[in-house]
Design a protein around this motif. Structure first.
Motif, PDB file in Angstrom:
ATOM      1  N   UNK A 257      37.209  42.788  38.473  1.00 63.45           N
ATOM      2  CA  UNK A 257      38.600  43.132  38.170  1.00 63.45           C
ATOM      3  C   UNK A 257      39.451  41.914  38.562  1.00 63.45           C
ATOM      4  N   UNK A 258      40.299  41.455  37.664  1.00 68.34           N
ATOM      5  CA  UNK A 258      41.194  40.345  37.970  1.00 68.34           C
ATOM      6  C   UNK A 258      42.628  40.747  37.622  1.00 68.34           C
ATOM      7  N   UNK A 259      43.592  40.401  38.467  1.00 71.23           N
ATOM      8  CA  UNK A 259      44.996  40.704  38.196  1.00 71.23           C
ATOM      9  C   UNK A 259      45.866  39.704  38.944  1.00 71.23           C
ATOM     10  N   UNK A 260      46.995  39.316  38.324  1.00 70.06           N
ATOM     11  CA  UNK A 260      47.926  38.401  38.963  1.00 70.06           C
ATOM     12  C   UNK A 260      48.818  39.114  39.965  1.00 70.06           C
ATOM     13  N   UNK A 261      49.166  40.419  39.672  1.00 70.47           N
ATOM     14  CA  UNK A 261      50.043  41.139  40.567  1.00 70.47           C
ATOM     15  C   UNK A 261      51.499  40.736  40.357  1.00 70.47           C
ATOM     16  N   UNK A 262      52.426  41.135  41.232  1.00 74.48           N
ATOM     17  CA  UNK A 262      52.141  41.960  42.412  1.00 74.48           C
ATOM     18  C   UNK A 262      52.003  43.449  42.062  1.00 74.48           C
TER      19      UNK A 262
ATOM     20  N   UNK B 104      43.549  37.632  51.973  1.00 76.57           N
ATOM     21  CA  UNK B 104      42.639  38.638  52.532  1.00 76.57           C
ATOM     22  C   UNK B 104      41.381  38.644  51.675  1.00 76.57           C
ATOM     23  N   UNK B 105      40.211  38.412  52.288  1.00 77.20           N
ATOM     24  CA  UNK B 105      38.960  38.395  51.528  1.00 77.20           C
ATOM     25  C   UNK B 105      37.838  38.925  52.396  1.00 77.20           C
TER      26      UNK B 105
ATOM     27  N   UNK C 194      26.407  43.924  46.812  1.00 78.98           N
ATOM     28  CA  UNK C 194      27.519  43.277  47.495  1.00 78.98           C
ATOM     29  C   UNK C 194      28.703  43.073  46.558  1.00 78.98           C
ATOM     30  N   UNK C 195      29.913  43.375  47.061  1.00 81.45           N
ATOM     31  CA  UNK C 195      31.135  43.224  46.260  1.00 81.45           C
ATOM     32  C   UNK C 195      32.101  42.317  47.022  1.00 81.45           C
ATOM     33  N   UNK C 196      32.472  41.193  46.420  1.00 82.16           N
ATOM     34  CA  UNK C 196      33.436  40.271  47.035  1.00 82.16           C
ATOM     35  C   UNK C 196      34.847  40.665  46.596  1.00 82.16           C
ATOM     36  N   UNK C 197      35.761  40.760  47.570  1.00 82.76           N
ATOM     37  CA  UNK C 197      37.142  41.099  47.237  1.00 82.76           C
ATOM     38  C   UNK C 197      38.084  40.059  47.856  1.00 82.76           C
ATOM     39  N   UNK C 198      39.181  39.793  47.156  1.00 82.45           N
ATOM     40  CA  UNK C 198      40.169  38.829  47.642  1.00 82.45           C
ATOM     41  C   UNK C 198      41.517  39.134  47.011  1.00 82.45           C
TER      42      UNK C 198
ATOM     43  N   UNK D 125      47.150  37.836  43.022  1.00 82.64           N
ATOM     44  CA  UNK D 125      45.899  37.073  42.877  1.00 82.64           C
ATOM     45  C   UNK D 125      44.692  37.935  43.253  1.00 82.64           C
ATOM     46  N   UNK D 126      44.592  39.106  42.630  1.00 83.45           N
ATOM     47  CA  UNK D 126      43.548  40.074  42.984  1.00 83.45           C
ATOM     48  C   UNK D 126      42.256  39.702  42.256  1.00 83.45           C
ATOM     49  N   UNK D 127      41.137  39.657  43.015  1.00 84.72           N
ATOM     50  CA  UNK D 127      39.823  39.334  42.443  1.00 84.72           C
ATOM     51  C   UNK D 127      38.780  40.216  43.110  1.00 84.72           C
ATOM     52  N   UNK D 128      38.227  41.164  42.356  1.00 80.06           N
ATOM     53  CA  UNK D 128      37.169  42.055  42.846  1.00 80.06           C
ATOM     54  C   UNK D 128      35.932  41.761  41.992  1.00 80.06           C
ATOM     55  N   UNK D 129      34.843  41.242  42.569  1.00 79.02           N
ATOM     56  CA  UNK D 129      33.688  40.789  41.789  1.00 79.02           C
ATOM     57  C   UNK D 129      32.388  41.205  42.467  1.00 79.02           C
TER      58      UNK D 129
END
Length: 656
Positions: free
Chosen positions: A138-143, A54-55, A160-164, A79-83
């Protein structure tokens, strides 16, 4: 001694089998020579269909200051990536659905680092190099084990904020240990033990009692669970069934010497769980005297294994975040920062209950701030005399934007909505004598070639007179102006004959004339069919006529100067109704009266801007406050800010 030698030989063989130096690799399915790898869903040999990525990009234009939700991170996300797309004065924030703040909550800004929440560990990054354009992340492996919300603390336009993130699908296969695996065999390139070591148990008890007892909301059992890892060069007490001890081989070195542990290295830390390693030396078997390492077989030297030490937690300390932006750009404002009690254990900095830092004085979380004192408008001079001795003119006065130390600064530093007028119209009364004139005639006097257009000009006074008076000066306005409808030779055009007699003796009547299409040659006119001139506008064949005036006529002066050079002003002129004998009259048609006032110069006031001198970075105010403008690099990178402060305070920056 033979048993000891056999054990060392088996250890060497086991290590060689696991390490496989220069040999084939081991795939994620633990088979030698396999090329299988773990896909992005965590499935060994998978095809990335067991999960969903999901991005997106949050690009909404925000208007109000404060927290605005960007995206919801569902439970079980990995694999959380908020930039941020690029650097800005905004901040990212993270909190749980229960309302507990994880990062940058309650208008306080945390330092970059690692923060635990939602069952995983988030890495908060905020590049601070002056030349960097990278935004926060913000970076995190999760879950994650609960729903989390990402917010933006909005202070300037959203870059603009990219999320995935990745969520497992219905056909996903959860990674797990294969059924055929035995304790001590590799798992995804590592070895796992059947049970936890004593050191691990002590570590967990210390985490629960010494650190996590004060902050249960920052550390959950799910996030605390880990597998103890053993490296491939360690010998397992469980021998694989297919491992056959080889026949004893004679050592390459003398059997009178052997490797022996002689102490350990110093602990890597004084608290918070460090590590140390045993030290092995070559000694004589009988005397235990240390000898050069060449006396022992290097292949039989045990591999030093890491051992925990100083596992007690470090003293708690106050972790101070960065100050937020000042609430006001000038004048007295407020700024905030976050102050947390933290404690280091197992190389991790964890948030704990504030009472653990009670032995230290807690730093302030709020402070007053003042970037500069607000400037104000000052009227420096009285109104000047009117620009004309009579009639409507203009007068001006000096209005300046002045700083708190009395220096004149750019108008933009004061509130433009409160700026007093520095120009206005003034009426010195009717002039004794003025030139009055009508509008230019619409038609040229010649159908082709050179001609003129005319207007009426008369000198009038402010009192009734039966005749025009002399004395308006030598600058009489022109009564004729040239006009040219183009050459007449070989030209196809409409030719109009003379007008017939006017239908009435006075006032408005009508008269007719003949209009034909002709081509003018050298000395003659050639009459053509009307369609030959159809591409030209045909002159009227009938018009109104006036044998003599039967009424009054409007006359007006030229327009005055505009009252303002920009942002909308007005200009005026005098209009009078004159009768046939050029005396004042009230018989003119009011609906035909020319306008006496109209607006002018509606364009906005735009100060001159040097396009080659501008700020390349958003935080150039920090460069000015730190007095870095004396260096050529900062003078160029923050040209506009450095030039502005240099103009206001010539000696403020000094010399370098």
């Amino acid at each position: 001694m033979f048993v000891s030698y056999l054990i060392l030989t088996l250890l060497h063989v086991q290590t060689a089998v696991l390490a496989r130096p220069g040999g084939e690799s081991i795939g994620c399915d633990d088979y030698l020579g396999s090329d299988k790898v773990v896909d992005k869903c965590g499935v060994c040999g998978g095809d990335n269909t067991g999960c969903q990525v999901v991005s997106g990009v949050f690009k909404h234009a925000l208007t109000s200051l404060g927290y605005h939700r960007v995206v919801e991170i569902p439970q079980g996300a990995t694999k959380i990536n908020i930039t941020e797309m690029y650097k800005s004065n905004n901040y990212l924030a993270l909190r749980s659905r229960s309302g507990r703040s994880i990062i940058n909550g309650n208008w306080a800004i945390d330092r970059p680092g690692k923060y635990e929440g939602g069952g995983t560990m988030f890495t908060y990054k905020r590049p601070n190099e002056i030349s960097s354009t990278a935004g926060e992340s913000f970076l995190a492996e999760g879950p994650t084990n609960e729903i989390l919300d990402v917010y933006m603390i909005h202070q300037q336009p959203n870059p603009g904020v990219h999320y995935e993130y990745v969520i497992m699908g219905t056909n996903a296969i959860s990674p797990q240990v294969p059924p055929h695996r035995r304790p001590g065999e590799p798992f995804n390139g590592q070895l796992v033990t059947e049970g936890r070591s004593q050191d691990e148990g002590e570590e967990r008890n210390e985490e629960k009692e010494g650190v996590h007892g004060g902050a249960p909301e920052m550390f959950t059992p799910e996030s605390a669970h880990t597998f103890p890892v053993r490296h491939p060069d360690r010998f397992s007490s469980h021998h694989p069934d297919n491992l056959v001890p080889p026949a004893p081989q004679p050592p390459r070195r003398s059997r009178d010497h052997n490797w022996k542990q002689l102490g350990t290295t110093e602990c890597s830390t004084t608290c918070g769980k460090g590590s140390q390693h045993p030290v092995f030396r070559c000694v004589h078997r009988s005397t235990h005297e240390e000898v050069p390492e060449s006396y022992c077989d290097s292949s039989m030297k045990p591999t030093p294994e890491e051992e925990p030490c100083n596992i007690f937690p470090c003293p708690a300390f106050w972790d101070i975040g960065e100050w937020s932006e000042c609430s006001k750009t000038c004048g007295l404002g407020m700024q905030h920062r976050q102050v947390l009690c933290r404690q280091v254990y197992a190389n991790r900095s964890l948030t704990v209950q504030p009472y653990r830092c009670q032995h230290l004085e807690k730093p302030e979380t709020t402070s007053t701030c003042q970037l500069k004192i607000c400037s104000e408008w000052q009227i420096r001079t009285d109104w000047t005399s009117c620009s004309v001795p009579c009639g409507v003119g203009q007068r001006t006065r000096d209005v300046k934007c002045v700083s708190n130390i009395g220096d004149v600064v750019a108008d933009e530093e004061c509130n433009m909505k409160l700026r007093p007028n520095d120009i206005e119209n003034c009426d010195m009364g009717p002039c004794a004598k003025s030139w009055f004139l009508t509008e230019w005639s619409e038609r040229c006097s010649a159908e082709c070639g050179a001609g003129v257009r005319t207007r009426s000009v008369v000198c009038m006074t402010n009192h009734v007179s039966s005749l025009p008076l002399e004395g308006c000066g030598n600058n009489r306005p022109a009564e004729a102006t040239p006009c040219d409808n183009g050459p007449c030779m070989g030209k196809v055009e409409w030719f109009a004959g003379s007008w017939s007699q006017c239908s009435i003796e006075c006032g408005s009547g009508t008269q007719q004339r003949e209009v034909i299409c002709v081509r003018k040659n050298a000395d003659t006119f050639e009459v053509l069919d009307p369609y030959e001139c159809s591409f030209l506008e045909k002159p009227p064949s009938q018009q109104s006529c006036h044998l003599k005036p039967c009424g009054a006529k409007w006359f007006n002066t030229e327009w005055s100067m505009c009252s303002k050079s920009c942002q909308g002003g007005f200009r005026v002129r005098e209009v009078r109704c004159l009768s046939d004998d050029m005396t004042l009259s009230n018989l003119c048609d009011p609906q035909l009266k020319p306008e006496e006032k109209e607006s002018c110069n509606p364009q906005d006031c735009v100060p001159e801007v040097d396009e080659n001198c501008k700020d390349r970075y958003y935080n150039c105010n920090v460069v000015v406050q730190a007095r870095l403008c004396v260096y050529n690099y900062y003078k160029t990178a923050c040209c506009a800010s450095c030039t502005r402060v240099a103009n206001r305070h010539p000696g403020f920056l000094g010399s370098r």
